[in-house]
Design an enzyme around this catalytic site. Structure first.
Site, PDB file in Angstrom:
ATOM      1  N   ASP A  49       0.811  -1.226   0.000  1.00 52.63           N
ATOM      2  CA  ASP A  49       0.000   0.000   0.000  1.00 52.63           C
ATOM      3  C   ASP A  49       0.838   1.267   0.000  1.00 52.63           C
ATOM      4  OD1 ASP A  49      -2.187  -1.718   0.128  1.00 52.63           O
ATOM      5  OD2 ASP A  49      -2.179  -1.703   2.318  1.00 52.63           O
TER       6      ASP A  49
ATOM      7  N   LYS B  61       1.860   2.068  -5.065  1.00 52.49           N
ATOM      8  CA  LYS B  61       2.400   1.481  -6.303  1.00 52.49           C
ATOM      9  C   LYS B  61       1.461   1.749  -7.477  1.00 52.49           C
ATOM     10  CE  LYS B  61       2.401  -2.531  -4.275  1.00 52.49           C
ATOM     11  NZ  LYS B  61       2.092  -2.133  -2.888  1.00 52.49           N
TER      12      LYS B  61
ATOM     13  N   ASN C 260      -5.363 -10.349  -3.665  1.00 48.36           N
ATOM     14  CA  ASN C 260      -5.059  -9.725  -2.358  1.00 48.36           C
ATOM     15  C   ASN C 260      -4.589  -8.284  -2.544  1.00 48.36           C
ATOM     16  OD1 ASN C 260      -2.740 -10.725  -3.618  1.00 48.36           O
ATOM     17  ND2 ASN C 260      -1.781 -11.484  -1.757  1.00 48.36           N
ATOM     18  N   ALA C 261      -4.054  -7.975  -3.716  1.00 52.12           N
ATOM     19  CA  ALA C 261      -3.566  -6.618  -3.975  1.00 52.12           C
ATOM     20  C   ALA C 261      -4.741  -5.659  -4.144  1.00 52.12           C
ATOM     21  CB  ALA C 261      -2.716  -6.604  -5.245  1.00 52.12           C
ATOM     22  N   GLY C 262      -4.524  -4.414  -3.791  1.00 50.47           N
ATOM     23  CA  GLY C 262      -5.496  -3.353  -4.042  1.00 50.47           C
ATOM     24  C   GLY C 262      -4.712  -2.125  -4.431  1.00 50.47           C
ATOM     25  N   HIS C 263      -4.691  -1.804  -5.718  1.00 50.77           N
ATOM     26  CA  HIS C 263      -3.882  -0.694  -6.213  1.00 50.77           C
ATOM     27  C   HIS C 263      -4.805   0.427  -6.681  1.00 50.77           C
ATOM     28  CE1 HIS C 263      -0.405  -3.717  -7.155  1.00 50.77           C
ATOM     29  NE2 HIS C 263      -0.703  -3.633  -5.877  1.00 50.77           N
ATOM     30  N   THR C 264      -4.649   1.585  -6.084  1.00 51.16           N
ATOM     31  CA  THR C 264      -5.573   2.687  -6.358  1.00 51.16           C
ATOM     32  C   THR C 264      -4.974   3.667  -7.355  1.00 51.16           C
ATOM     33  OG1 THR C 264      -6.158   2.485  -4.035  1.00 51.16           O
ATOM     34  CG2 THR C 264      -7.018   4.410  -5.201  1.00 51.16           C
TER      35      THR C 264
ATOM     36  N   THR D  39      -6.015 -11.633   3.620  1.00 56.82           N
ATOM     37  CA  THR D  39      -7.112 -10.949   2.933  1.00 56.82           C
ATOM     38  C   THR D  39      -8.274 -11.905   2.641  1.00 56.82           C
ATOM     39  OG1 THR D  39      -6.140 -11.447   0.783  1.00 56.82           O
ATOM     40  CG2 THR D  39      -5.524  -9.342   1.801  1.00 56.82           C
TER      41      THR D  39
ATOM     42  N   ARG E 285       2.406 -29.253  -6.055  1.00 50.92           N
ATOM     43  CA  ARG E 285       2.216 -29.822  -7.398  1.00 50.92           C
ATOM     44  C   ARG E 285       0.841 -30.437  -7.608  1.00 50.92           C
ATOM     45  NH1 ARG E 285       7.747 -32.744  -6.535  1.00 50.92           N
ATOM     46  NH2 ARG E 285       6.707 -32.818  -4.523  1.00 50.92           N
TER      47      ARG E 285
ATOM     48  N   GLN F  14       1.890  -6.180  -3.140  1.00 46.82           N
ATOM     49  CA  GLN F  14       2.347  -6.261  -1.748  1.00 46.82           C
ATOM     50  C   GLN F  14       3.634  -5.428  -1.596  1.00 46.82           C
ATOM     51  OE1 GLN F  14       1.392  -9.681  -3.210  1.00 46.82           O
ATOM     52  NE2 GLN F  14      -0.542  -8.716  -2.730  1.00 46.82           N
TER      53      GLN F  14
ATOM     54  N   ASP G 185       2.246  14.630   1.753  1.00 45.32           N
ATOM     55  CA  ASP G 185       1.238  15.613   2.176  1.00 45.32           C
ATOM     56  C   ASP G 185       0.516  15.202   3.452  1.00 45.32           C
ATOM     57  OD1 ASP G 185       0.297  13.590   0.193  1.00 45.32           O
ATOM     58  OD2 ASP G 185      -1.658  14.312   0.860  1.00 45.32           O
TER      59      ASP G 185
ATOM     60  N   GLY H  84      -0.250  13.984  -3.179  1.00 50.16           N
ATOM     61  CA  GLY H  84      -1.704  13.862  -3.227  1.00 50.16           C
ATOM     62  C   GLY H  84      -2.028  12.660  -4.086  1.00 50.16           C
TER      63      GLY H  84
HETATM   64  P1  GDP Z   1      -0.754   0.270  -3.508  1.00 54.54           P
HETATM   65  O1  GDP Z   1      -1.344  -0.999  -3.019  1.00 54.54           O
HETATM   66  O2  GDP Z   1       0.720   0.355  -3.248  1.00 54.54           O
HETATM   67  O3  GDP Z   1      -1.091   0.581  -4.942  1.00 54.54           O
HETATM   68  O4  GDP Z   1      -1.411   1.436  -2.631  1.00 54.54           O
HETATM   69  P2  GDP Z   1      -2.974   1.578  -2.248  1.00 54.54           P
HETATM   70  O5  GDP Z   1      -3.719   2.030  -3.438  1.00 54.54           O
HETATM   71  O6  GDP Z   1      -3.442   0.366  -1.544  1.00 54.54           O
HETATM   72  O7  GDP Z   1      -2.889   2.700  -1.130  1.00 54.54           O
HETATM   73  C1  GDP Z   1      -2.394   3.966  -1.397  1.00 54.54           C
HETATM   74  C2  GDP Z   1      -3.499   5.001  -1.087  1.00 54.54           C
HETATM   75  O8  GDP Z   1      -2.933   6.288  -0.973  1.00 54.54           O
HETATM   76  C3  GDP Z   1      -4.547   5.110  -2.180  1.00 54.54           C
HETATM   77  O9  GDP Z   1      -5.777   5.435  -1.594  1.00 54.54           O
HETATM   78  C4  GDP Z   1      -4.034   6.266  -3.028  1.00 54.54           C
HETATM   79  O10 GDP Z   1      -5.071   6.931  -3.736  1.00 54.54           O
HETATM   80  C5  GDP Z   1      -3.460   7.153  -1.968  1.00 54.54           C
HETATM   81  N1  GDP Z   1      -2.304   7.965  -2.377  1.00 54.54           N
HETATM   82  C6  GDP Z   1      -1.285   7.643  -3.223  1.00 54.54           C
HETATM   83  N2  GDP Z   1      -0.368   8.625  -3.246  1.00 54.54           N
HETATM   84  C7  GDP Z   1      -0.814   9.576  -2.394  1.00 54.54           C
HETATM   85  C8  GDP Z   1      -0.279  10.814  -1.957  1.00 54.54           C
HETATM   86  O11 GDP Z   1       0.798  11.242  -2.330  1.00 54.54           O
HETATM   87  N3  GDP Z   1      -1.009  11.506  -1.035  1.00 54.54           N
HETATM   88  C9  GDP Z   1      -2.193  11.074  -0.554  1.00 54.54           C
HETATM   89  N4  GDP Z   1      -2.825  11.805   0.351  1.00 54.54           N
HETATM   90  N5  GDP Z   1      -2.726   9.890  -0.954  1.00 54.54           N
HETATM   91  C10 GDP Z   1      -2.037   9.166  -1.849  1.00 54.54           C
HETATM   92  P1  IMO Z   2      -0.959  -4.273  -2.171  1.00 56.32           P
HETATM   93  O1  IMO Z   2      -0.488  -4.836  -3.484  1.00 56.32           O
HETATM   94  C1  IMO Z   2      -1.040  -4.671   2.158  1.00 56.32           C
HETATM   95  C2  IMO Z   2      -1.153  -8.747   3.775  1.00 56.32           C
HETATM   96  C3  IMO Z   2      -2.411  -9.185   4.485  1.00 56.32           C
HETATM   97  C4  IMO Z   2      -1.827 -10.155   5.504  1.00 56.32           C
HETATM   98  C5  IMO Z   2      -0.718 -10.825   4.716  1.00 56.32           C
HETATM   99  C6  IMO Z   2      -1.095 -12.181   4.128  1.00 56.32           C
HETATM  100  O2  IMO Z   2      -2.227  -3.520  -2.248  1.00 56.32           O
HETATM  101  O3  IMO Z   2       0.152  -3.501  -1.532  1.00 56.32           O
HETATM  102  P2  IMO Z   2      -2.608 -12.870   2.065  1.00 56.32           P
HETATM  103  O4  IMO Z   2      -4.073 -12.632   1.787  1.00 56.32           O
HETATM  104  O5  IMO Z   2      -1.705 -12.309   1.016  1.00 56.32           O
HETATM  105  O6  IMO Z   2      -2.295 -14.305   2.371  1.00 56.32           O
HETATM  106  O7  IMO Z   2      -2.320 -12.069   3.430  1.00 56.32           O
HETATM  107  O8  IMO Z   2      -0.366  -9.937   3.670  1.00 56.32           O
HETATM  108  N1  IMO Z   2      -1.364  -8.238   2.400  1.00 56.32           N
HETATM  109  C7  IMO Z   2      -1.280  -6.945   2.065  1.00 56.32           C
HETATM  110  N2  IMO Z   2      -1.079  -5.850   2.825  1.00 56.32           N
HETATM  111  N3  IMO Z   2      -1.168  -4.550   0.828  1.00 56.32           N
HETATM  112  C8  IMO Z   2      -1.331  -5.634   0.046  1.00 56.32           C
HETATM  113  O9  IMO Z   2      -1.312  -5.573  -1.299  1.00 56.32           O
HETATM  114  C9  IMO Z   2      -1.435  -6.908   0.665  1.00 56.32           C
HETATM  115  N4  IMO Z   2      -1.631  -8.171   0.214  1.00 56.32           N
HETATM  116  C10 IMO Z   2      -1.563  -8.972   1.283  1.00 56.32           C
HETATM  117  O10 IMO Z   2      -3.054  -8.096   5.093  1.00 56.32           O
HETATM  118  O11 IMO Z   2      -1.238  -9.442   6.554  1.00 56.32           O
HETATM  119 MG    MG Z   3      -2.876  -1.661  -1.770  1.00 54.69          MG
END
Ligand code: GDP
Ligand code: IMO
Ligand code: MG
Length: 436
Positions: A13, A16, A38-42, A130, A144, A225, A334, A416
């Site tokens: 988080d 990325k 499991n990933a969540g990329h915003t 997750t 396997r 991750q 920020d 931001g």
């Molecule tokens: P990722 O998993 O590495 O892609 O990151 P996530 O999307 O899970 O979490 C990053 C969060 O921070 C998201 O809600 C983004 O919109 C937000 N974000 C990213 N860069 C910035 C920043 O520079 N400032 C602020 N305030 N939010 C940001």
């Molecule tokens: P992104 O790509 C943050 C964490 C889970 C848990 C551990 C194992 O958005 O950065 P899993 O479901 O993978 O077996 O869980 O890893 N985890 C993450 N934490 N960002 C993620 O992805 C994650 N993917 C897994 O919270 O602690």
């Molecule tokens: Mg994420």
């Protein structure tokens, strides 16, 4: 033309998604090589917010081809749902711009069930997964007995192996966990329904990427991750089940390791972690709550509150070295705008001894007490700033300190969540947003 790998330096988080979206503008291919739903990329574009789980964060750019490599574990229902959601928002996706490896493993309903049952039966050391079936799917791959996309396209083989697997898993679910058995016929019917929809996306993605690289295309590899969740180098056992550092590239997408030209390490200006496991700089007080609220630190996949704390230099140095990071992207600076003082852990005290070593022993890490260095805050909003030189002196001093301590240049600073809230200096292939 080059191969660039984007890696999370902390516990995920880091932002990325935003960084990949920015870099993707100049890329021909954006490739996921590990992890799964499991990933969540915003990615935030104006008023639109996209949260991507399986689909690479380059998908918002027409002309970019997205690849889900063999190292990713694919839940077909989630895959199609994500495609449908993106299409509903006007994003064009078809077999021409999205490719899935025939060698990628499938997440099956029994993986998700096993994930939940294993987690709830752990009395100690719950991992806080997750719940997406990730661990059990990679377990089956290593054992396997996994089913791959190529198996889905081979009906008799798929039916045979699936029935055998469900039978085995049902022994575990009923005899060990005392739960209900799964109905193999229902699972089979569901996955057979995915087969023809999946087919147009499937190819030998390793070969596709090798040829693209040989033809001089620009390739962007998107880590999911973060390094501290890597199954080998993370805070084991509180990790995910894949190689989420740059070491995962070759095995996860078939591009030879020597082809990677540069590694971009993404890190937050502070620390977050979601799920269980040690996090030495975590703030369990009002300060931590403040960071969570200001940073809107809630999981993009599960909505869980993220644990927040000060920047951890010990952990980040370990990650930067492990990935041989060339360039750093610091995000969410920020979020610290309002603070009078900010802190950086420059060392740990472990069992009475000061160290800058990131311990493998999870108990030692749990006991580690951070040794902090304090920095003055800047106490004014920086979200509108587009050049590093225009940042308040205190913010520049903070970045300079991170840069020097990590011995790696910071070439992107995010102030931001929006695309243009970015200071880009020294990354020539994403010029346009910086004004630098
Ligand atoms: P990722 O998993 O590495 O892609 O990151 P996530 O999307 O899970 O979490 C990053 C969060 O921070 C998201 O809600 C983004 O919109 C937000 N974000 C990213 N860069 C910035 C920043 O520079 N400032 C602020 N305030 N939010 C940001
Ligand atoms: P992104 O790509 C943050 C964490 C889970 C848990 C551990 C194992 O958005 O950065 P899993 O479901 O993978 O077996 O869980 O890893 N985890 C993450 N934490 N960002 C993620 O992805 C994650 N993917 C897994 O919270 O602690
Ligand atoms: Mg994420």
């Amino acid at each position: 033309m080059a191969v660039t790998c984007v890696i999370g330096v902390q516990w995920g988080d880091e932002g990325k998604g935003k960084v990949v979206d920015l870099l993707a503008r100049r890329s021909d291919f954006v490739v996921r090589f590990q992890g799964g739903g499991n990933a969540g990329h915003t990615v935030v574009v104006g008023r639109e917010k996209y949260v991507l789980h399986l689909i690479p964060s380059g998908v918002l750019h027409p002309g970019v081809r997205c690849v889900i490599g063999n190292g990713v574990v694919v839940d077909p229902a989630q895959f199609f749902q994500e495609i449908a959601d993106l299409r509903a928002r006007g994003i064009a996706i078809d077999g021409g711009n999205l490719h899935v490896s025939e060698r990628a493993h499938l997440v099956l309903p029994y993986h998700k069930l096993q994930d939940r049952l294993a987690e709830s039966s752990r009395s100690r050391e719950k991992l806080g997964t997750t719940g997406r079936g990730i661990g059990p799917c990679y377990m089956d791959k290593a054992a396997r007995v996994g089913l791959r996309v190529a198996d889905l396209l081979n009906p008799p083989r798929f039916a045979d192996r699936l029935r055998a697997n469900v039978e085995e898993k049902n022994k575990l679910f009923t005899a060990v966990y005392g739960g209900e058995a799964l109905d193999a016929a229902a699972v089979l019917a569901e996955y057979e329904g995915h087969r023809e929809r999946m087919r147009p996306f499937v190819c030998d993605t390793a070969r596709l990427l090798q040829e693209a690289s040989e033809a001089g295309k620009e390739l962007l590899l998107e880590g999911a991750q973060g390094t501290l969740l890597d199954v080998d180098f993370g805070t084991y056992p509180f990790v995910t089940s894949s190689h989420s550092d740059a070491g995962g590239v070759a095995a996860g997408c078939g591009l030879p390791a020597r082809r990677v030209d540069r590694v971009v390490g993404v890190l937050k200006a502070y620390t977050t972690r979601v799920g269980s496991g040690p996090c030495p700089t975590e703030l369990k007080d009002a300060q931590g709550v403040d960071l969570r609220e200001k940073g809107e630190e809630y999981g993009a996949t599960t909505g869980r509150p993220r644990r927040c704390g000060w920047f951890d230099l010990v952990a980040c140095r370990y990650s930067v070295r492990l990935n041989d990071v060339d360039v750093l992207a610091v995000t969410k600076l920020d979020v610290l705008d309002h603070l009078e003082t900010l802190r950086v852990a420059v060392a740990y005290e472990v069992r009475g001894e000061r160290t800058d070593h990131f311990p493998a022993d999870v108990d030692a890490l749990e006991e580690a007490r951070p040794v902090y260095r304090d920095f003055a805050g800047w106490r004014r909003p920086i979200g509108g700033i587009r050049r590093r030189v225009d940042l308040p002196a205190a913010a520049r001093a903070y970045l300079d300190f991170l840069e020097e301590s990590l011995e790696t240049p910071i070439q992107l600073v995010s102030v931001g969540s929006e695309r243009d809230q970015t200071i880009v200096e020294g990354l020539p292939w994403i010029s346009g947003s910086s004004g630098a």
